[in-house]
Design a protein around this motif. Structure first.
Motif, mmCIF file in Angstrom:
data_model
loop_
_atom_site.group_PDB
_atom_site.id
_atom_site.type_symbol
_atom_site.label_atom_id
_atom_site.label_comp_id
_atom_site.label_asym_id
_atom_site.label_seq_id
_atom_site.Cartn_x
_atom_site.Cartn_y
_atom_site.Cartn_z
ATOM 1 N N ASN A 1 63.506 -4.315 49.067
ATOM 2 C CA ASN A 1 64.458 -5.421 48.420
ATOM 3 C C ASN A 1 63.961 -6.666 49.043
ATOM 4 O O ASN A 1 63.959 -6.835 50.106
ATOM 5 C CB ASN A 1 65.954 -4.925 48.809
ATOM 6 N N LYS A 2 63.154 -7.342 48.370
ATOM 7 C CA LYS A 2 62.600 -8.667 48.837
ATOM 8 C C LYS A 2 63.672 -9.682 49.122
ATOM 9 O O LYS A 2 64.402 -9.974 48.024
ATOM 10 C CB LYS A 2 61.195 -9.053 47.690
ATOM 11 N N ARG A 3 63.497 -10.263 50.131
ATOM 12 C CA ARG A 3 64.468 -11.568 50.274
ATOM 13 C C ARG A 3 63.832 -12.769 49.830
ATOM 14 O O ARG A 3 62.761 -13.103 49.631
ATOM 15 C CB ARG A 3 64.660 -11.657 51.904
ATOM 16 N N ASN A 4 65.008 -13.517 49.411
ATOM 17 C CA ASN A 4 64.470 -14.943 48.893
ATOM 18 C C ASN A 4 64.053 -15.832 50.348
ATOM 19 O O ASN A 4 64.533 -15.385 51.546
ATOM 20 C CB ASN A 4 65.739 -15.634 48.313
ATOM 21 N N PRO B 1 62.219 -12.650 43.027
ATOM 22 C CA PRO B 1 62.715 -13.239 44.459
ATOM 23 C C PRO B 1 62.149 -14.790 44.340
ATOM 24 O O PRO B 1 61.047 -14.790 43.761
ATOM 25 C CB PRO B 1 62.147 -12.401 45.200
ATOM 26 N N TYR C 1 56.750 -13.452 43.709
ATOM 27 C CA TYR C 1 57.870 -14.735 44.005
ATOM 28 C C TYR C 1 57.846 -15.794 43.054
ATOM 29 O O TYR C 1 56.452 -16.129 42.565
ATOM 30 C CB TYR C 1 57.898 -14.988 45.323
ATOM 31 N N ASP D 1 71.115 -12.577 50.316
ATOM 32 C CA ASP D 1 69.748 -12.062 49.984
ATOM 33 C C ASP D 1 68.497 -13.234 50.682
ATOM 34 O O ASP D 1 67.452 -12.994 50.257
ATOM 35 C CB ASP D 1 69.336 -11.556 48.899
ATOM 36 N N THR D 2 68.929 -13.926 51.203
ATOM 37 C CA THR D 2 68.167 -15.059 51.467
ATOM 38 C C THR D 2 68.034 -15.502 53.102
ATOM 39 O O THR D 2 69.122 -15.357 53.800
ATOM 40 C CB THR D 2 68.859 -16.468 50.856
#
Length: 516
Positions: free
Chosen positions: A162-165, A338, A267, A393-394
């Motif tokens: 789960n890629k973070r912002n 993201p 991204y 998520d950031t």
């Protein structure tokens, strides 16, 4: 006719000498804490998009010394005479006659006087500004890239499922110095209480056991060079000969950057600056490395957010920057990708900063009041981000790009003699904790892999470019080799940098130099 030519030549030589002297005085007064590398880059490559205020400030500071110096230099030629000039002095009832021979000689050789003056002025200015030292340094070559540089393309970089912002807020010229000495600043009072509070509440990497930050590394201490160092882990080392490098579409073609990595991972990338993104070639760098969407003053005008007449300072003020950042972030958060948004403030830029009309006048200098208002603006922006749905998520990183270009005596008159000036940094909502965040010796280079690590990215070996992941226990380059040594090596030329980082642009620059 010959006398007229001699007179014109004399005036021209002395005029040139005056210009050199006054420019030298201006550079020493305003850029004594900046390297000659920055001055050369700005003159040759970085003036596109610069604020008119910079030019006006320079003209105002130069014009009065110019006339004073020119009068001093030309006066001997004005008073020179072809006649025998006798000075009579009376002392204790005795008369002494002195032949003012130099004035007669000067009348015959005033053009020679002007030439000698010009040569001496060039020699001393050459030494004072540091061009002699610069030429010596760039004629030497270092193997530091071959020995220590890590190309990210050769390293395994693994993102979480789960890629973070990622939001990175670059604060123009913001260092820790204007905080109270009790918490790690250099001031006797706290100009930036909100930034202090953020550093105390969240993660701050420090060179001491108090609030601190990154040490200034060679060839990273102006905006575009700082951004390169923070996102690619390398300095900006461009030959002074050749074309306007900032127009190159292959800006540092061989660098492997934060933008390159995030773009590869899907991204959506954006860059928001309150000035012309063309200044210093930032648009070319961010387009080449990540294909960022560029939001700058030109786009703001084109989209009808503001008119040309509403330009202030470098373009638009930080109030508008944060307002439009919220709109961009809201849009990015509604997409399925993201995202990574980079913001660069501008109000705190030299000289003296831009003081917005609603800013409080609390402190004795404008520059302090600009920083105080910037501190409040950052606090309000952080508070807004933390309330948004996407924040869970950031990760938000706030970092000063380089130490301030404000004249050295502005700081030296206020800080202790042993105080070390460092740039500000704070990591908010990082997914991991550092082994030891304090008493680290580090530079901008180290923040490159550290920013990636803060969003959960695993970097095999914990090193990218010249940077070391500060969340790890691995020593940074300056901890391993020594701060002074690293700077000396970075000041030298590099065959690796020219061949593999600049690539074809280096050959183009050299070809242009040979043509000229």
């Amino acid at each position: 006719m010959i006398n007229r030519i001699r007179t014109l030549a004399t005036g021209l030589f002395l005029l040139i000498a005056t210009m050199i002297i006054t420019v030298t005085i201006y550079l020493q007064a305003n850029f004594s804490n900046q390297s000659i590398d920055e001055i050369i880059f700005t003159i040759f490559y970085g003036l596109k998009g610069a604020s008119p205020d910079i030019f006006m400030s320079a003209i105002v500071q130069i014009i009065f010394p110019f006339f004073i110096v020119f009068f001093i230099l030309i006066s001997p030629t004005i008073f020179a005479t072809k006649k025998q000039f006798i000075v009579e002095l009376y002392f204790r009832n005795r008369k002494y006659r002195i032949n003012a021979f130099p004035l007669k000689m000067l009348y015959k050789h005033k053009t020679s006087y002007a030439i000698v003056t010009l040569v001496l002025v060039i020699f001393f200015s050459y030494q004072i500004i540091g061009i002699a030292d610069y030429m010596k340094r760039v004629s030497e070559y270092s193997s530091i890239y071959e020995d220590y540089y890590i190309d990210g393309r050769d390293v395994k970089i693994t993102f979480p499922e789960n890629k973070r912002n990622l939001i990175v807020l670059y604060l123009e010229s913001v260092e820790n110095t204007m905080m109270d000495q009790k918490v790690g600043g250099g001031w006797e009072y706290d100009v930036m209480p909100e930034l202090r509070a953020l550093a105390e509440k969240h993660l701050n990497f420090s060179h001491s056991d108090k609030i601190g930050g990154a040490l200034p590394a060679s060839r990273t201490q102006w905006t575009v060079a700082a951004l390169v160092s923070l996102t690619a882990g390398i300095p900006l080392s461009i030959p002074i000969d050749g074309n306007d490098y900032t127009n190159s579409e292959n800006f540092l073609a061989g660098a492997y950057t934060l933008g390159d990595i995030l773009k590869k991972e899907g991204y959506r990338l954006g860059l928001l600056v309150g000035s012309d993104a063309g200044y210093g070639g930032r648009d070319q760098y961010y387009t080449k490395h990540g294909n960022y969407e560029i939001f700058d003053v030109k786009r703001a005008i084109a989209e009808g957010r503001m008119t040309e007449d509403e330009r202030v300072g470098w373009g638009f003020d930080d109030s508008n920057l944060f307002k439009w950042a919220k709109e961009i972030l809201t849009d990015y958060a509604n997409s399925e990708q993201p995202f990574h948004l980079s913001l660069l403030t501008v109000n705190t830029h030299f000289p003296d900063g831009f003081l917005e009309s609603e800013a409080d006048i609390i402190f004795p200098t404008q520059y302090e009041n600009v920083h105080a208002h910037a501190s409040k603006q950052v606090h309000d922006f952080v508070a807004w981000v933390q309330k948004q749905e996407f924040f869970k998520d950031t990760t938000l990183v706030i970092v000063g790009d380089h130490i301030s270009m404000q004249p050295v005596d502005y700081y030296e008159s206020k800080i202790p003699d042993d105080y070390v000036r460092t740039t500000y940094n704070v990591f908010i909502s990082s997914v991991i904790e550092p082994i030891y965040p304090h008493n680290r010796q580090f530079t901008n280079f180290d923040l490159y892999p550290t920013i990636l690590a803060s969003i959960g990215v695993n970097i095999d070996g914990d090193r990218l470019g010249f940077g070391t992941n500060l969340f790890s226990d691995k020593p940074t380059l300056v901890e391993e080799l020594g701060y002074e040594y690293v700077n000396r090596e970075l000041d030298k030329s590099s065959l690796y940098y020219n061949q593999y980082i600049l690539q074809d642009d280096f050959l183009k620059l050299m070809e242009q130099a040979n043509v000229e």
